[in-house]
Design a protein around this motif. Structure first.
Motif, PDB file in Angstrom:
ATOM      1  N   UNK A 131       0.726  -1.159   0.224  1.00  0.00           N
ATOM      2  CA  UNK A 131      -0.185  -0.121   0.255  1.00  0.00           C
ATOM      3  C   UNK A 131       0.950   1.450   0.177  1.00  0.00           C
ATOM      4  N   UNK A 132       0.349   2.162  -0.670  1.00  0.00           N
ATOM      5  CA  UNK A 132       1.276   3.550  -0.770  1.00  0.00           C
ATOM      6  C   UNK A 132       1.071   4.330   0.582  1.00  0.00           C
ATOM      7  N   UNK A 133       2.541   4.658   0.899  1.00  0.00           N
ATOM      8  CA  UNK A 133       2.618   5.576   2.017  1.00  0.00           C
ATOM      9  C   UNK A 133       2.653   6.966   1.638  1.00  0.00           C
ATOM     10  N   UNK A 134       1.717   7.675   2.317  1.00  0.00           N
ATOM     11  CA  UNK A 134       1.892   9.220   2.045  1.00  0.00           C
ATOM     12  C   UNK A 134       3.180   9.909   2.374  1.00  0.00           C
ATOM     13  N   UNK A 159       7.994  -1.168  -3.757  1.00  0.00           N
ATOM     14  CA  UNK A 159       8.560  -0.430  -4.999  1.00  0.00           C
ATOM     15  C   UNK A 159       9.704   0.098  -4.688  1.00  0.00           C
ATOM     16  N   UNK A 160      10.098   0.624  -3.570  1.00  0.00           N
ATOM     17  CA  UNK A 160      11.284   1.225  -3.234  1.00  0.00           C
ATOM     18  C   UNK A 160      12.452   0.347  -2.925  1.00  0.00           C
ATOM     19  N   UNK A 191       6.478  -2.261  -9.280  1.00  0.00           N
ATOM     20  CA  UNK A 191       5.294  -2.644  -8.548  1.00  0.00           C
ATOM     21  C   UNK A 191       4.987  -4.106  -8.468  1.00  0.00           C
ATOM     22  N   UNK A 192       4.390  -4.524  -7.383  1.00  0.00           N
ATOM     23  CA  UNK A 192       4.340  -6.020  -6.860  1.00  0.00           C
ATOM     24  C   UNK A 192       3.219  -6.250  -7.928  1.00  0.00           C
ATOM     25  N   UNK A 217      14.058  10.377  -4.680  1.00  0.00           N
ATOM     26  CA  UNK A 217      12.784  11.289  -4.875  1.00  0.00           C
ATOM     27  C   UNK A 217      11.931  11.095  -3.602  1.00  0.00           C
ATOM     28  N   UNK A 218      11.918   9.790  -3.022  1.00  0.00           N
ATOM     29  CA  UNK A 218      10.924   9.386  -1.792  1.00  0.00           C
ATOM     30  C   UNK A 218      11.579  10.231  -0.600  1.00  0.00           C
ATOM     31  N   UNK A 219      12.973  10.063  -0.512  1.00  0.00           N
ATOM     32  CA  UNK A 219      13.554  10.883   0.582  1.00  0.00           C
ATOM     33  C   UNK A 219      13.311  12.222   0.462  1.00  0.00           C
TER      34      UNK A 219
END
Length: 104
Positions: free
Chosen positions: A40-43, A51-52, A57-58, A99-101
């Motif tokens: 599930x996507x983390x906000x 995915x990270x 994607x799974x 980008x996530x960081x």
């Protein structure tokens, strides 16, 4: 990081509580709860933990039983083409993590 771990544990515990009937069968639902949590996507990062880590994607179990367009497209690739695409995805892993960081 203790706060992040405690928050993750709290969320997994909530997922398990919604899935079990009695407290004795929580261990049977634990793998399913972890799978749901990891996909599930983390906000905070705008991405899934899966995915990270794996830079893709799974593939959900339902997509294997009833193939999705993504699974069908990957199945028709030649092995060399698939290897090249996977290599390109792995080269972009650091960019996606940065980008996530930055998003967090």
């Amino acid at each position: 990081m203790n706060g992040a771990v405690e928050a993750a544990n709290k969320n997994i515990k909530k997922i398990i509580q919604k899935m079990v009937i009695t407290y004795k069968d929580w261990h049977e639902m634990f793998p399913f709860a972890l799978h749901g949590y990891r996909t599930s996507v983390r906000t905070s990062t705008a991405a899934t933990p899966f995915s990270l880590v794996y830079v893709m994607e799974v593939v959900l179990p339902i997509e294997v039983k009833i193939p999705s367009l993504r699974v069908l497209m990957e199945a028709k690739l030649e092995e060399s083409e698939w290897v090249q695409i996977r290599f390109d995805q792995l080269n972009l892993i650091e960019e996606k993590r940065l980008a996530a960081l930055c998003h967090g």
